[in-house]
Design a protein around this motif. Sequence first.
Motif, PDB file in Angstrom:
ATOM      1  N   VAL A 108       1.022  -1.314   0.024  1.00 54.59           N
ATOM      2  CA  VAL A 108       0.042   0.073  -0.046  1.00 54.59           C
ATOM      3  C   VAL A 108       1.008   1.203  -0.123  1.00 54.59           C
ATOM      4  N   GLY A 109       2.068   1.081  -0.319  1.00 58.30           N
ATOM      5  CA  GLY A 109       2.950   2.426  -0.531  1.00 58.30           C
ATOM      6  C   GLY A 109       3.258   2.922   1.205  1.00 58.30           C
ATOM      7  N   ARG A 110       3.184   2.196   1.955  1.00 60.57           N
ATOM      8  CA  ARG A 110       3.632   2.987   3.346  1.00 60.57           C
ATOM      9  C   ARG A 110       5.088   3.001   3.580  1.00 60.57           C
ATOM     10  N   PRO A 111       5.612   3.964   4.329  1.00 63.71           N
ATOM     11  CA  PRO A 111       7.029   3.937   4.658  1.00 63.71           C
ATOM     12  C   PRO A 111       7.228   2.380   5.423  1.00 63.71           C
ATOM     13  N   LEU A 112       8.583   1.759   5.025  1.00 59.50           N
ATOM     14  CA  LEU A 112       8.900   0.617   5.664  1.00 59.50           C
ATOM     15  C   LEU A 112       9.574   0.551   6.615  1.00 59.50           C
ATOM     16  N   THR A 113       9.398  -0.243   7.666  1.00 57.58           N
ATOM     17  CA  THR A 113      10.349  -0.095   8.805  1.00 57.58           C
ATOM     18  C   THR A 113      11.033  -1.623   9.232  1.00 57.58           C
ATOM     19  N   PRO A 114      12.329  -1.816   9.262  1.00 61.92           N
ATOM     20  CA  PRO A 114      12.907  -2.674   9.383  1.00 61.92           C
ATOM     21  C   PRO A 114      12.533  -3.599  10.458  1.00 61.92           C
ATOM     22  N   TRP A 115      12.812  -5.048  10.427  1.00 60.94           N
ATOM     23  CA  TRP A 115      12.946  -5.860  11.909  1.00 60.94           C
ATOM     24  C   TRP A 115      14.063  -5.845  12.320  1.00 60.94           C
ATOM     25  N   ILE A 116      14.170  -5.238  13.618  1.00 56.91           N
ATOM     26  CA  ILE A 116      15.498  -5.078  14.309  1.00 56.91           C
ATOM     27  C   ILE A 116      15.468  -6.363  15.232  1.00 56.91           C
ATOM     28  N   VAL A 117      16.397  -7.219  14.646  1.00 55.53           N
ATOM     29  CA  VAL A 117      16.732  -8.374  15.473  1.00 55.53           C
ATOM     30  C   VAL A 117      17.544  -8.159  16.560  1.00 55.53           C
ATOM     31  N   PRO A 118      17.343  -8.931  17.696  1.00 52.31           N
ATOM     32  CA  PRO A 118      18.064  -8.379  18.839  1.00 52.31           C
ATOM     33  C   PRO A 118      19.603  -9.171  18.637  1.00 52.31           C
ATOM     34  N   SER A 119      20.533  -8.583  19.377  1.00 52.55           N
ATOM     35  CA  SER A 119      21.689  -9.091  19.316  1.00 52.55           C
ATOM     36  C   SER A 119      21.826 -10.561  19.966  1.00 52.55           C
ATOM     37  N   ALA A 120      22.829 -11.480  19.590  1.00 55.35           N
ATOM     38  CA  ALA A 120      22.920 -12.661  20.115  1.00 55.35           C
ATOM     39  C   ALA A 120      23.529 -12.897  21.404  1.00 55.35           C
ATOM     40  N   THR A 121      24.197 -11.656  21.935  1.00 52.57           N
ATOM     41  CA  THR A 121      24.477 -11.300  23.168  1.00 52.57           C
ATOM     42  C   THR A 121      23.457 -11.312  24.182  1.00 52.57           C
ATOM     43  N   ASP A 122      22.169 -10.751  23.622  1.00 56.07           N
ATOM     44  CA  ASP A 122      21.209 -10.444  24.807  1.00 56.07           C
ATOM     45  C   ASP A 122      20.142 -11.781  24.481  1.00 56.07           C
ATOM     46  N   GLU A 123      19.907 -12.192  23.546  1.00 63.19           N
ATOM     47  CA  GLU A 123      19.031 -13.332  23.010  1.00 63.19           C
ATOM     48  C   GLU A 123      19.627 -14.311  21.909  1.00 63.19           C
ATOM     49  N   PRO A 124      20.569 -15.213  22.560  1.00 62.65           N
ATOM     50  CA  PRO A 124      21.257 -15.987  21.749  1.00 62.65           C
ATOM     51  C   PRO A 124      20.240 -17.001  20.710  1.00 62.65           C
ATOM     52  N   HIS A 125      18.833 -17.307  21.075  1.00 61.42           N
ATOM     53  CA  HIS A 125      17.950 -17.879  20.042  1.00 61.42           C
ATOM     54  C   HIS A 125      16.743 -17.038  20.120  1.00 61.42           C
ATOM     55  N   ILE A 126      16.302 -17.227  18.872  1.00 55.28           N
ATOM     56  CA  ILE A 126      14.859 -16.632  18.477  1.00 55.28           C
ATOM     57  C   ILE A 126      14.249 -17.339  17.557  1.00 55.28           C
ATOM     58  N   PHE A 127      12.877 -17.150  17.619  1.00 51.65           N
ATOM     59  CA  PHE A 127      11.906 -18.006  16.961  1.00 51.65           C
ATOM     60  C   PHE A 127      10.901 -16.840  16.156  1.00 51.65           C
ATOM     61  N   SER A 128      10.808 -17.152  14.837  1.00 49.88           N
ATOM     62  CA  SER A 128       9.817 -16.268  14.033  1.00 49.88           C
ATOM     63  C   SER A 128       9.057 -17.196  13.354  1.00 49.88           C
ATOM     64  N   LYS A 129       7.855 -16.808  12.901  1.00 50.70           N
ATOM     65  CA  LYS A 129       7.049 -17.604  11.852  1.00 50.70           C
ATOM     66  C   LYS A 129       6.684 -16.715  10.994  1.00 50.70           C
ATOM     67  N   GLU A 130       6.421 -17.300   9.817  1.00 51.21           N
ATOM     68  CA  GLU A 130       5.825 -16.480   8.548  1.00 51.21           C
ATOM     69  C   GLU A 130       4.985 -17.391   7.508  1.00 51.21           C
ATOM     70  N   THR A 131       4.079 -16.950   7.477  1.00 51.83           N
ATOM     71  CA  THR A 131       2.675 -17.664   6.509  1.00 51.83           C
ATOM     72  C   THR A 131       2.710 -17.000   5.125  1.00 51.83           C
ATOM     73  N   ILE A 132       2.473 -18.135   4.307  1.00 49.21           N
ATOM     74  CA  ILE A 132       2.339 -17.655   2.588  1.00 49.21           C
ATOM     75  C   ILE A 132       0.761 -17.610   2.460  1.00 49.21           C
ATOM     76  N   GLY A 133       0.186 -16.272   1.946  1.00 48.13           N
ATOM     77  CA  GLY A 133      -0.992 -16.140   1.721  1.00 48.13           C
ATOM     78  C   GLY A 133      -1.752 -15.309   2.753  1.00 48.13           C
TER      79      GLY A 133
END
Length: 339
Positions: A108-133
């Motif tokens: 929709v042409g909105r300004p895009l905001t990046p996903w800021i992933v935490p530092s491995a020092t603070d969070e060594p493991h993270i989970f993310s889910k993405e769905t298609i459709g």
Amino acid sequence: MNIDGISPDSLQRIADLLRQQHGSLNTLPLSPVGEFQTRTVTLETLMREVTECLAQDFRHRPAQDFPMLYFACGKARVGSTALSNLFGMTGMPSYYQPLKAILRDALVGRPLTPWIVPSATDEPHIFSKETIGPYVLAESLFNPLQLLIEAGYPRHRLHLIMLDREPASSLASWLDKLISRAPADTLLRHYVVAALSAAHVASYAERQGVRVTHYVYEVSKEAVSSVRVLFDRLDLSSSFTENAVTSWREPGDVQANNARVIFPSEATIYKVPNLHTSDSAYRYQRRATASLSEAQLEVLERCGVNDAYRASVAACVRDLGLNAAMSARLFGDWFAAAA
């Protein structure tokens, strides 16, 4: 070719192009769709815009600063939200489709905001889910793993969890839960596109040297044992607890304690009433399929969606090391067909 066409021949042509991974789909103009998409744009352009947005953060970081990302991906309505809750219950930051949220802003042409992933020092493991459709063709065609890799997320810091679900059950869920946002023929078309697009994410990961584990929703019929095996496969044995699977609420709580599930900010159009069920544990939810017509079921077979699921079942059995007896209990005739 009119990719927006709803005729059986048009859908079959789209399915054939997807199975061939034909490059023309990347450059085909995709027309606006109400509030979901307000610009005519190609998938190639959208992928580039989202990649550049993500790279704003990724490109300046050393590889060791990226946490190990357990990245679950599949067509919509495959139990991914429950899996997000499960990982969140282990104490791991669990992100709810941050990449698709950026894609939807781009539509929709909105300004895009990046996903800021935490530092491995603070969070060594993270989970993310993405769905298609499911609502527009762009989000039914996009490859979220490709966005991460091309933006600079280190391949060795990624583990793809490839999700799937029995096709008729998943389609029935689309038609039940999403009908307020799109007509049934559109949902069926996008379902086929999303299912076939999702099937290519795993092969893309393998070409890129990213480790892959297939995890099909039906294994949650035996939730504790299947999650234990999954966590072993992910080298997360120390993070597994039965309580994370079976006890999502403290006594007296109305809602599950999912404090570590992190949701993006999205437009109101995406807030669908009763889209996700509230539950007190990670468990299999059976979906009735009697509402599906013979014509809809025939589309799943003819366009290759059932074949893609059979391949997912075989890969899940292999990756999780399931024996024949357990596989037969979980998948029934699908296991016999996949064997």
